[in-house]
Scaffold this active site. Structure first.
Site, PDB file in Angstrom:
ATOM      1  N   SER A 136       0.569  -1.301  -0.050  1.00 20.69           N
ATOM      2  CA  SER A 136      -0.041  -0.098   0.143  1.00 20.69           C
ATOM      3  C   SER A 136       0.625   1.251   0.044  1.00 20.69           C
ATOM      4  O   SER A 136       2.071   0.980   0.159  1.00 20.69           O
ATOM      5  CB  SER A 136      -0.947   0.100   1.073  1.00 20.69           C
ATOM      6  OG  SER A 136      -1.802  -1.158   1.352  1.00 20.69           O
ATOM      7  N   THR A 137       0.269   2.365  -0.290  1.00 23.22           N
ATOM      8  CA  THR A 137       0.815   3.565  -0.187  1.00 23.22           C
ATOM      9  C   THR A 137       1.397   3.976   1.106  1.00 23.22           C
ATOM     10  O   THR A 137       0.871   3.622   2.186  1.00 23.22           O
ATOM     11  CB  THR A 137      -0.050   4.876  -0.561  1.00 23.22           C
ATOM     12  OG1 THR A 137      -1.042   4.874   0.517  1.00 23.22           O
ATOM     13  CG2 THR A 137      -0.408   4.652  -2.160  1.00 23.22           C
TER      14      THR A 137
END
Length: 741
Positions: A136-137
């Site tokens: 994920s970011t």
């Protein structure tokens, strides 16, 4: 409950987490280059407000992303083109600079394509397919981990391992990380060990948690879920906290669920509108606006145009957009445009609002007035005090109070701004049965419905539209509706029967009253009548919804039923069981001259969809009795209905696709006998010339995934007769036989 904005409880200072030990990474880029990339990434996160001083920041500065992700995918094609990927690799010097920048850009990183093994794979180009595992970011991950308020000595459950970043940041041996994909788990275990960590890595269903190692002080779910998993709530320790993205079918307005268990064991939960959230987990498919739909919106000059002085809510009014997503589901924001553009792909509706001086030019197209829907919610949201956070109703074990499988959350604010999502609890009260004419107190009833039975003990059900802002969309329910003007309930049900089905039923009597929480938190009291009718459901005019069908009670457990209607029917069936069917004496038959006598042939209806040289197939659940873990067409058994009607019903119930019977054409038939003692099966395959919607998993206990497969590269394993049918369709043959030799 006080809002926790800093990620720490007041008056506490979190002790530092153990820093990651930098493992032996690829020697091709020097340590100073990697350290500089980490520092630049951390500086950007601090500037954006996603990261504060503390243990998470310190861990990110030492996080060996190059060890956790020595390979990563980049897309080499435009978003609207067929995907072309390249797997970058530290082992290729030409990839060093791009891979270093990708890993420290802060963006999400794709690490797996189509469930492939991750360790020891070859780098290079890939065509087609989709990404099935991501890191994920970094900003979102850092923000959420800070909200968890991680401290030394806490036991953490990390649900959705991915590249192992969260487990690595938490940095101690009391971490349990779970992923459903064994290849992801194997790669994470190997690389975490290389980075100097020893978390417990488990392969399994993350929604079930890992009870053997619980309870947990902190639970972190790194994929979006449609409801709060009861098993995870049950594994939360006293004083514990869990975070997860709680979403609907739309990815546009995510909600962050924060669940806590206090020292007495009581559970409290809230849902907050946030800017970004995790992607959906396995089997949780989200809506999207296709490239064709977006082009249609951009080029359209039709629809209803108006000038409005009402200003749309700001993007930062996340509590409003979160409420819109729950109150009027099925909407997706097109963020590629400068205008406010929102579409409903299932029904083809959309709206566009453009600023024009002191007013807004608004265009709406389709059966839904999305502009009006958004302002309806905005007014109620402002009246409730413009809340950003809502309370979630779950009990101490995360289970519903009713016997529903899992109750969806209820949004609630100071002035009762809320919406009970699709599965709503219902309370059925049964007044005394009246044998005389209809009579009821009209002041106590807000809506009506009717239970119609035939002489076989079946119930007439109405399949409701799935793409309209109505109660219980896409479910099988009863005929009925609310009053118009000053109608009494008796007058209302007579009109609804005539308008919806063209019926006039004599001698209707009151059976029960159902109380439900309506879409605006006003308690609805539905007066349910009963009557008899023995006609042909297929012959009824369909003026609203999709179709009418007769069903027995045993079949309804397999349907997507409206909860309150199903409870009312069960109450009716318990009091007035279906009449016993007297079997007729078997007729004496003259022996067949050429065969083994007449036998029952089971009939199956199958949907063949073709788009851009691909066909739609579903992966069967591992626990189903037929064709477990095999690819198969969308299909169903034909009951007391036509084959086309069966296929229309199955397409909506299994995949959310709306198909009209006249758009179905028979393209192939397979006559199958599995073995000598089995009943033969006639498998009809129909091609849909047109349909609405994108396939989504609606029956996850049967199908775990839908995918478009190239016709010249069909998957394995695949149901044999389905493969035979597809090959026959492509070669122009209309009939095949299997198992008769």
């Amino acid at each position: 409950m006080q809002r926790n904005t800093s990620g720490r409880e007041a008056g506490r200072t979190a002790p530092a987490l153990p820093l990651p030990r930098t493992a032996a990474h690829a020697p091709y880029i020097s340590d100073p280059h990697i350290a500089a990339a980490r520092m630049e990434m951390v500086a950007r996160l601090e500037e954006a407000g996603d990261l504060q001083s503390g243990p998470v920041r310190d861990a990110l500065l030492a996080l060996p992303r190059e060890t956790l992700m020595p390979q990563a995918y980049v897309r080499r094609s435009a978003p609207d083109e067929p995907p072309r990927w390249e797997l970058l690799d530290w082992a290729r010097p030409d990839d060093w600079e791009e891979l270093l920048g990708l890993l420290h850009s802060g963006d999400s990183v794709a690490i797996q394509q189509e469930g492939e093994p991750i360790l020891d794979r070859a780098s290079g180009a890939r065509a087609g397919g989709s990404m099935t595992a991501m890191s994920s970011t970094v900003g979102m991950t850092a923000n959420l981990l800070q909200r968890l308020d991680l401290c030394r000595g806490q036991r953490l459950l990390d649900v959705g391992t991915g590249a192992g970043v969260a487990g690595c940041i938490c940095g101690h041996d009391r971490v349990v990380t779970v992923d459903i994909d064994r290849h992801v788990s194997q790669a994470a275990r190997t690389r975490l060990i290389a980075a100097g960590f020893r978390p417990t890595v488990v392969t399994g269903n993350g929604l079930a948690g890992s009870p053997a190692s619980g309870p947990y002080d902190r639970i972190f779910v790194s994929f979006a879920v449609p409801r709060v998993p009861p098993a995870l709530v049950a594994q939360l320790a006293a004083g514990g906290r869990a975070l997860m993205t709680l979403g609907t079918s739309s990815p546009s307005w995510p909600g962050l669920a924060v669940i806590t268990r206090n020292t007495t064991g009581d559970v409290e939960a809230e849902l907050a509108g946030v800017e970004s959230g995790h992607r959906g987990g396995a089997g949780f498919h989200r809506l999207f606006l296709s490239a064709a739909f977006r082009k249609e919106i951009a080029a359209s000059e039709g629809g209803s145009n108006r000038s409005s002085r009402l200003q749309p809510p700001a993007d930062t009014d996340r509590g409003m957009w979160l409420a819109l997503d729950h109150l009027y589901p099925g909407l997706v924001r097109d963020r590629s445009t400068h205008d406010l553009t929102i579409g409903a792909s299932r029904c083809g509706s959309w709206m566009r609002a453009r600023p024009a001086g002191h007013h807004w030019e608004v265009t709406t197209v389709g059966p839904r007035d999305i502009w009006a829907e958004s302002h309806d919610v905005a007014e109620r949201w402002r009246a409730a005090g413009s809340p950003d956070t809502y309370r979630l109703e779950i009990d101490s074990d995360g289970n519903p109070a009713s016997d529903q499988p899992v109750r969806r959350p209820v949004l609630e604010a100071a002035r009762r701004l809320a919406h009970r999502r699709r599965q709503r609890s219902a309370t059925v009260t049964r007044p005394s049965r009246k044998a005389s004419a209809m009579h009821t107190d009209p002041t106590a009833v807000t809506s009506t419905a009717v239970i119609l039975t035939n002489n076989r003990g079946q119930y007439l059900l109405h399949l409701r539209d799935a793409n309209k802002p109505i109660c219980d969309p896409g479910t099988w329910s009863l005929i009925g509706g609310g009053p118009e003007g000053h109608e009494t309930p008796d007058e209302t049900i007579v009109r609804e029967l005539h308008e919806e089905a063209g019926l006039a039923i004599p001698d209707l009597t009151v059976f029960t009253t159902v109380r439900i929480s309506g879409p605006h938190l006003i308690e609805d009291r539905i007066q349910v009548y009963e009557g008899r009718w023995d006609g042909d459901a297929d012959g009824l005019p369909v003026t609203e919804g999709i179709m009418f069908r007769w069903f027995d009670v045993d079949t309804m457990v397999h349907l997507n039923m409206c909860p309150w209607a199903y409870k009312a029917i069960l109450a009716h069936h318990a009091k007035y069981p279906s009449p016993a069917i007297t079997s007729l004496p078997e007729q004496r038959r003259r022996p067949s001259q050429g065969g083994a006598g007449a036998v029952k042939n089971v009939i199956g209806a199958h949907l063949y969809l073709e788009r851009d040289g691909h066909t739609l197939l579903g992966l069967r659940h591992p626990d189903v009795a037929f064709a477990a873990e095999q690819w198969h067409a969308l299909a169903g058994h034909v009951e007391r209905e036509s084959v086309r009607s069966c296929l229309v019903r199955e397409a909506l119930e299994e995949a959310g696709l709306v198909i009209h019977p006249e758009d179905l054409e028979l393209v192939h038939t397979v006559h199958v006998r599995e073995h000598a003692d089995a009943n033969p099966r006639i498998q009809f395959f129909f091609r849909a010339r047109a349909w609405r919607g994108e396939p989504e998993v609606r029956e996850p206990d049967r199908c775990v995934r839908w995918q478009w497969w190239p016709l010249d590269d069909l998957p394995e394993p695949m149901v044999p007769y389905t493969r035979t049918a597809i090959l026959g369709i492509r070669s122009g043959h209309s009939y095949s036989e299997m198992g008769w030799a």
